[in-house]
Write a protein that holds these residues in place. Structure first.
Motif, PDB file in Angstrom:
ATOM      1  N   LEU A 160       7.361  -1.995 -11.485  1.00 14.29           N
ATOM      2  CA  LEU A 160       6.651  -3.120 -12.498  1.00 14.29           C
ATOM      3  C   LEU A 160       7.004  -2.208 -13.907  1.00 14.29           C
ATOM      4  O   LEU A 160       7.337  -2.417 -14.752  1.00 14.29           O
ATOM      5  N   LEU A 161       6.500  -0.596 -13.997  1.00 14.91           N
ATOM      6  CA  LEU A 161       7.694  -0.043 -15.452  1.00 14.91           C
ATOM      7  C   LEU A 161       8.722  -0.174 -14.813  1.00 14.91           C
ATOM      8  O   LEU A 161       9.446  -0.207 -16.086  1.00 14.91           O
TER       9      LEU A 161
ATOM     10  N   THR B 149       5.885  -9.262 -13.690  1.00 14.01           N
ATOM     11  CA  THR B 149       5.212  -9.239 -12.206  1.00 14.01           C
ATOM     12  C   THR B 149       6.631  -8.516 -11.257  1.00 14.01           C
ATOM     13  O   THR B 149       7.809  -7.862 -11.266  1.00 14.01           O
ATOM     14  N   TYR B 150       5.809  -8.366  -9.958  1.00  7.92           N
ATOM     15  CA  TYR B 150       7.179  -8.023  -8.735  1.00  7.92           C
ATOM     16  C   TYR B 150       6.950  -8.900  -7.481  1.00  7.92           C
ATOM     17  O   TYR B 150       4.692  -8.798  -6.782  1.00  7.92           O
TER      18      TYR B 150
ATOM     19  N   TYR C 200       4.204 -10.112   5.057  1.00 10.99           N
ATOM     20  CA  TYR C 200       3.355  -9.257   4.104  1.00 10.99           C
ATOM     21  C   TYR C 200       4.716 -10.543   2.709  1.00 10.99           C
ATOM     22  O   TYR C 200       5.018  -9.787   2.538  1.00 10.99           O
ATOM     23  N   GLU C 201       3.187 -11.017   1.963  1.00 12.33           N
ATOM     24  CA  GLU C 201       3.283 -12.205   0.851  1.00 12.33           C
ATOM     25  C   GLU C 201       2.247 -11.160  -0.340  1.00 12.33           C
ATOM     26  O   GLU C 201       1.114 -11.008   0.615  1.00 12.33           O
ATOM     27  N   GLY C 202       2.990 -11.422  -0.919  1.00 12.15           N
ATOM     28  CA  GLY C 202       1.557 -11.054  -2.376  1.00 12.15           C
ATOM     29  C   GLY C 202       2.591 -10.764  -3.303  1.00 12.15           C
ATOM     30  O   GLY C 202       3.813 -10.241  -3.598  1.00 12.15           O
ATOM     31  N   ARG C 203       1.475 -10.752  -4.127  1.00 11.56           N
ATOM     32  CA  ARG C 203       2.322 -10.143  -5.776  1.00 11.56           C
ATOM     33  C   ARG C 203       1.034  -8.947  -7.107  1.00 11.56           C
ATOM     34  O   ARG C 203       0.386  -9.596  -7.133  1.00 11.56           O
ATOM     35  N   ALA C 204       2.027  -8.733  -7.321  1.00 10.86           N
ATOM     36  CA  ALA C 204       1.295  -7.612  -8.652  1.00 10.86           C
ATOM     37  C   ALA C 204       1.823  -8.304  -9.873  1.00 10.86           C
ATOM     38  O   ALA C 204       2.949  -8.787 -10.350  1.00 10.86           O
ATOM     39  N   GLN C 205       0.771  -7.590 -10.781  1.00  8.80           N
ATOM     40  CA  GLN C 205       1.388  -8.599 -12.233  1.00  8.80           C
ATOM     41  C   GLN C 205       0.309  -7.508 -13.035  1.00  8.80           C
ATOM     42  O   GLN C 205      -0.342  -7.119 -13.210  1.00  8.80           O
TER      43      GLN C 205
ATOM     44  N   THR D 136      -3.700  -7.944 -11.773  1.00  8.70           N
ATOM     45  CA  THR D 136      -3.671  -8.488 -10.556  1.00  8.70           C
ATOM     46  C   THR D 136      -3.321  -7.918  -9.827  1.00  8.70           C
ATOM     47  O   THR D 136      -1.332  -8.017  -9.732  1.00  8.70           O
ATOM     48  N   PHE D 137      -4.285  -7.980  -9.451  1.00  2.00           N
ATOM     49  CA  PHE D 137      -3.276  -7.553  -7.063  1.00  2.00           C
ATOM     50  C   PHE D 137      -3.339  -9.056  -6.469  1.00  2.00           C
ATOM     51  O   PHE D 137      -4.702  -9.307  -6.227  1.00  2.00           O
ATOM     52  N   VAL D 138      -2.555  -9.556  -5.953  1.00  2.99           N
ATOM     53  CA  VAL D 138      -2.680 -10.233  -4.813  1.00  2.99           C
ATOM     54  C   VAL D 138      -1.703 -10.141  -3.795  1.00  2.99           C
ATOM     55  O   VAL D 138      -0.853 -10.239  -3.071  1.00  2.99           O
ATOM     56  N   GLY D 139      -2.992 -10.354  -2.081  1.00  2.00           N
ATOM     57  CA  GLY D 139      -2.058  -9.864  -1.182  1.00  2.00           C
ATOM     58  C   GLY D 139      -3.305  -9.499   0.302  1.00  2.00           C
ATOM     59  O   GLY D 139      -4.168  -9.062  -0.108  1.00  2.00           O
TER      60      GLY D 139
END
Length: 501
Positions: free
Chosen positions: A495-496, A417-418, A433-438, A452-455
């Motif tokens: 993420l990597l 996650t990031y 800005y708010e969001g998350r990637a997984q 999954t991406f949220v933002g």
């Protein structure tokens, strides 16, 4: 009285986005194709779903994007103009006139039959026209059912004239008070749109969270954002009765709610609204197709294999695509299935001589290719590579398996996650800005099986993840896919790095 029988190589039931794609692909080797449609050509997506709903959502997105940028925010004052938003929506929905879509069908060399089709036997149907005429239609090669789905509306709401997605996306007034029953894609998107337009919105969710098909953090982010805009989200809610009178729609609701100390603060309440939108799911539209004459059960999903051939029908002539199969619930995935089944039919029943240079491989090559994973003649992506975008604010986009689904499939996974807000691009894009990637990584194969991406605006990031999932690209190779700076795609690098790659 029935007219003279009409004969075609292929008959497609349904002229929505799925049916149109089936017909187009199936005709490419010279097969004659008829498309039967009782309503508007272009289907649900064009007039009551994808297109009008996004037209309703876009103005709020544009305003929010400007308000999040210091310097631009001062130029944005006031609220949305509901009349202008609805007028623009009307344009996007072509004012519910399908002349343009009809012109495309006819220009593609397809035959459009207006009416409702029912099977009377193998490869034989009767089409009841709106003018009371009947036409017998036969298919020499194949019939494809692409009739879509219908909203599920509980008996509780039978007498109150509830909105479904159709009434909501085609509404010509904004209700002062709106109850949305459901917690999925339709419910959350339309709750967002009508809150933007000024409705006092209450969302009644039967389960414990929104967007149960996505990662839990995605639904939580959408719930917080709705609450911040004044939308009340009630979980564990059941509507026990509904009555409409001159004062509105009165809903008796039993719900559970837990406060910060873990105490149950739920209970029964009476909720009065101007309209109630029921968005509790959809079911295959197979009720009145005469499927019983083929030994199939009407009203349910048509079971198909990866070639979209219907099980239990002798001769291999019946196919289905889109919502009627229960495999897909989005326009884009339905169109993917349509391309597969159209190519299967075009190749299997190719009428051209064997030496005509078969563009689709011909029957023998098609059958051989169908046995190969990721063949164009198999809907392989339906299994574990389905992309989904929810155009709420924040947007939610995902593809492949969630962490829970991957574990259920027996995969050993690593979850990366990031926070998108930590990217340089986020700093430039918007203040706060708010969001998350997984990513969900199969550690045995070292490939991404879910993302999954949220933002804000993350929908445009999804296709890269879809390619990674479908291509089964090893993380060691993804390391060499250099993201441009400063863009949100830089999250792939982060993420990597989190994975130690």
């Amino acid at each position: 009285m029935a007219e003279e029988t009409s004969h075609y190589d292929v008959v497609v039931l349904g002229a929505g986005a799925v049916g149109e794609n089936v017909a187009d692909r199936a005709s490419r080797t010279g097969l004659s194709v008829a498309v039967v449609e009782p309503a508007l050509v272009g289907g649900e997506c064009s007039y009551w779903a994808c297109m009008p709903s996004k037209a309703l959502l876009r103005p709020g997105d544009a305003v929010a994007a400007a308000q999040a940028v210091p310097g631009a925010d001062a130029a944005v004052t006031g609220r949305l103009d509901p009349a202008a938003v609805l007028a623009r929506r009307d344009e996007v929905a072509a004012h519910w006139d399908d002349a343009g879509q009809v012109a495309w069908v006819e220009g593609a060399g397809l035959t459009l039959l207006r009416g409702h089709a029912r099977f009377t036997g193998p490869r034989t149907l009767v089409v009841d026209g709106a003018d009371g005429t009947e036409r017998v239609v036969t298919a020499r090669c194949a019939v494809v059912v692409a009739t879509g789905s219908l909203p599920v509306v509980a008996e509780t709401f039978a007498t109150v004239r509830p909105w479904t997605s159709r009434e909501a996306t085609s509404a010509h007034r904004v209700p002062e008070r709106l109850a949305v029953v459901g917690g999925g894609v339709v419910a959350t998107e339309l709750a967002t749109a009508f809150a933007d337009l000024g409705s006092d919105v209450t969302v009644l969710v039967r389960g414990g969270r929104l967007l149960t098909g996505a990662e839990p953090f995605a639904g939580q982010a959408v719930a917080r954002a709705l609450a911040d805009r004044g939308v009340r989200v009630v979980v564990g809610a059941t509507v026990t009765s509904a009555v409409r009178d001159d004062a509105g729609v009165h809903l008796d609701v039993v719900h559970r709610a837990v406060d910060g100390a873990g105490n149950d603060t739920g209970g029964p309440e009476r909720l009065t609204v101007d309209e109630v939108l029921v968005a509790t799911g959809r079911r295959p539209a197979t009720d009145d197709l005469g499927l019983e004459t083929l030994g199939l059960r009407p009203g349910g999903a048509l079971e198909v294999d990866d070639r979209l051939q219907v099980a239990g029908v002798d001769g291999g002539w019946l196919f289905a695509a889109g919502d009627v199969t229960g495999r897909t619930a989005t326009t884009h995935q339905g169109k993917y299935d349509a391309r597969v089944v159209g190519d299967v039919i075009a190749a299997r029943f190719d009428p051209r001589p064997a030496d005509a240079g078969d563009a689709l491989g011909g029957p023998s090559r098609q059958d051989e290719a169908a046995a190969v994973p990721w063949s164009r003649y198999r809907a392989t992506a339906d299994t574990a590579a389905v992309p989904q975008v929810v155009f709420t604010r924040p947007q939610v986009a995902w593809v492949g398996r969630t962490q829970e689904q991957a574990a259920h499939a027996g995969l050993d996974v690593e979850v990366l996650t990031y926070e998108l807000g930590d990217l340089a691009a986020a700093t430039v894009t918007a203040a706060g800005y708010e969001g998350r990637a997984q990513l969900v990584v199969d550690t045995r194969r070292d490939v991404v099986v879910g993302a999954t991406f949220v933002g804000p605006d993350v929908a445009d990031m999804l296709h890269a993840a879809t390619i990674a999932v479908v291509g089964e690209v090893p993380l060691s190779r993804l390391w060499h896919a250099v993201p441009s700076y400063p863009t949100l795609s830089e999250v792939w690098l982060r993420l990597l790095e989190a994975a130690g790659r």
